[in-house]
Design an enzyme around this catalytic site. Structure first.
Site, PDB file in Angstrom:
ATOM      1  N   GLU A 189     -11.057   3.359   1.199  1.00  0.00           N
ATOM      2  CA  GLU A 189     -12.379   3.992   1.123  1.00  0.00           C
ATOM      3  C   GLU A 189     -12.305   5.317   0.356  1.00  0.00           C
ATOM      4  O   GLU A 189     -13.238   5.677  -0.361  1.00  0.00           O
ATOM      5  CB  GLU A 189     -12.971   4.202   2.516  1.00  0.00           C
ATOM      6  CG  GLU A 189     -13.195   2.919   3.342  1.00  0.00           C
ATOM      7  CD  GLU A 189     -14.016   1.850   2.637  1.00  0.00           C
ATOM      8  OE1 GLU A 189     -14.806   2.191   1.730  1.00  0.00           O
ATOM      9  OE2 GLU A 189     -13.859   0.655   2.970  1.00  0.00           O
ATOM     10  N   GLU A 231     -14.403  -1.358  -6.949  1.00  0.00           N
ATOM     11  CA  GLU A 231     -13.316  -1.924  -6.158  1.00  0.00           C
ATOM     12  C   GLU A 231     -11.957  -1.697  -6.831  1.00  0.00           C
ATOM     13  O   GLU A 231     -10.934  -1.583  -6.151  1.00  0.00           O
ATOM     14  CB  GLU A 231     -13.587  -3.423  -5.939  1.00  0.00           C
ATOM     15  CG  GLU A 231     -12.783  -4.074  -4.836  1.00  0.00           C
ATOM     16  CD  GLU A 231     -13.096  -3.569  -3.424  1.00  0.00           C
ATOM     17  OE1 GLU A 231     -14.063  -2.799  -3.240  1.00  0.00           O
ATOM     18  OE2 GLU A 231     -12.337  -3.944  -2.510  1.00  0.00           O
TER      19      GLU A 231
HETATM   20 ZN    ZN Z   1     -13.874  -1.720  -1.208  1.00  0.00          ZN
END
Ligand code: ZN
Length: 501
Positions: free
Chosen positions: A265, A294
């Protein structure tokens, strides 16, 4: 009104729109982190009201009129202004192409479908969910028709998360990943080297886990004056710029879960903190795509934080905090334990090597559902066949270890899953380029020096926001468009060394 005046007005309105969106994001964070249970009804009213206002805002005729005025005088704009103009135009078109009735019907069906999914999953009863899923597929196919696509309806849905991404593109990338990962998994699981993970199951007090996680994310460059870390049931990263909210969840008997989850995160968070201040509120200070977002979290979580140099620096500190729990563990054992590979049934618990195979199963099923070659009723059997074929495991039933495990389809989020693997693929490509550009990266990591790595990511990815298309961004950063070669090399090298194969 000339194009420049119209542009200034458009950006002012768009900045108001993103500011309002950030209010909605903060309310959502609060709902998942702080809100007492009885606040649910009022919060749901607040969020519904805001989402209606946001939709009206981006689809308003005023925005349309400003966009038309700018179109006629585009040559008056600077290159940066043209990016903001064309990205806002893109969002406006997407939002106005879907009729309000369909949006409302989808919203209504989402909550029914979600409840049906929760019950069906608990009872491992796919039939209970099937009619809701059938309707969801049909509504999303209608949405795809409104949005438009070249080859297959799923292309339009993928484009919502990964602009320019298509079924054909992901099929080609994923076939190559599959061809490399499946035999590599055979070799890894057949290796004599297996991690002793017993020490990770001991009791690790939560407040010490939290202290360690906070130290690590600060050390890698997450700005603690521009963000915070809290606990949530389903970890996520919210917010942007000077206020980025990370969440994690602690498991007393598996400290690696919160730790790597938090680093993941924080990778998302550092991207959000890295946009240029002069562009705040505009597309130039927004993430390029879900997949690129991502790539930032996966690189910090996997390429960096699961590496041996990283733990050469942090393991002594971990040991000092948890002396009894780690008394019989060596650095080598620790690194092997946090890179343990296993054929598993549940995506969210999957390791770095098998994760993509879970994604590929979902992608191929979505592809066939929207191509009309797979019926919803046949989904469980098709799911189990693919799990057996790629991962070598068969779910005991259709519930939380089987076809009903993910929330995404109940929410109509078809086309989302490929972003996860695109993140892995792009992360490896960026990582390979970073290691060419940043001298002695491993030694720096082993000394706990992360500034050069973060600076590289800032310069090559973060500061650009939505300025470039994905392949342009990657070409400038890595010298080539998106491809799997670096990813396959990365996986092969990493796991061959770890497992001595
Ligand atoms: Zn993620």
């Amino acid at each position: 009104m000339n194009a420049q005046t119209a542009y200034n007005e458009l950006v002012q309105k768009y900045t108001d729109y993103t500011t309002l969106g950030s209010v909605s994001g903060l309310l959502n964070w609060d709902m998942q982190v702080m809100m007492p249970p009885k606040g649910n009804a009022m919060r749901s009213n607040q969020l519904t009201l805001l989402s209606g206002i946001l939709h009206d805002w981006i689809t308003s005729p005023q925005i349309g009129a400003l966009l038309t005025k700018i179109e006629a005088g585009q040559e008056q704009l600077t290159a940066e202004q043209r990016v903001n103009y064309s990205e806002i135009l893109r969002d406006y078109r997407k939002a106005t192409k879907v009729p309000k009735e369909l949006v409302e019907e989808l919203t209504r069906h989402q909550s029914l479908s979600h409840n049906a999914w929760v019950e069906a999953r608990a009872a491992a009863d796919f039939e209970r969910f099937a009619p809701y899923l059938e309707k969801m597929v049909s509504l999303m196919a209608q949405q795809a028709e409104c949005l438009g696509y070249q080859t297959t309806p799923l292309d339009a849905l993928i484009d919502l998360f990964e602009p320019g991404g298509t079924v054909a593109m992901f099929t080609e990338l994923f076939d190559q990943v599959k061809r490399a990962s499946v035999p590599l998994l055979d070799r890894v699981t057949g290796s004599k080297v297996q991690a002793d993970r017993g020490f990770l199951a001991r009791a690790y007090p939560l407040h010490l886990q939290q202290r360690f996680s906070e130290d690590v994310i600060q050390a890698i460059g997450f700005d603690r004056d521009a963000g915070r870390l809290d606990v949530a049931v389903h970890p996520f990263c919210a917010g942007s710029y000077g206020d980025v909210r990370l969440t994690t969840r602690y498991n007393e008997h598996a400290p690696q879960q919160a730790l790597f989850g938090t680093i993941h995160e924080a990778g998302h968070g550092m991207y959000e903190q890295g946009f240029l201040e002069q562009h705040h509120g505009t597309p130039l200070a927004e993430p390029l795509s879900y997949g690129i977002h991502e790539s930032q979290s996966r690189m910090w979580e996997n390429s960096i934080a699961r590496s041996e140099p990283f733990w050469r620096h942090f393991f002594p500190r971990f040991r000092a905090l948890f002396p009894e729990q780690t008394a019989d563990a060596t650095l080598e054992q620790f690194v092997l334990a946090v890179n343990h590979v296993e054929r598993s049934l549940v995506r969210v618990e999957a390791d770095e090597l098998t994760y993509d195979l879970h994604i590929i199963v979902r992608f191929e099923l979505e592809r066939d559902l929207f191509a009309g070659t797979l019926a919803v009723a046949d989904l469980p059997a098709a799911w189990n066949r693919k799990m057996e074929s790629y991962l070598g495991v068969t779910p005991p039933d259709n519930g939380r270890q089987g076809v009903l495990q993910d929330v995404h389809w109940s929410a109509g989020m078809f086309g989302y899953f490929p972003s996860y693997s695109l993140g892995n693929i792009a992360a490896a490509q960026l990582w390979a380029a970073l290691r060419r550009d940043v001298s002695a990266a491993d030694q720096k990591i082993a000394r706990g020096e992360f500034a050069d790595i973060l600076d590289w990511l800032r310069a090559k990815v973060h500061v650009h926001g939505r300025r470039f298309k994905r392949d342009e961004l990657l070409k400038q950063a890595t010298g080539k468009p998106l491809g799997v070669a670096d990813y396959i090399d990365y996986l092969t090298d990493k796991f061959s060394i770890l497992y001595n194969i």
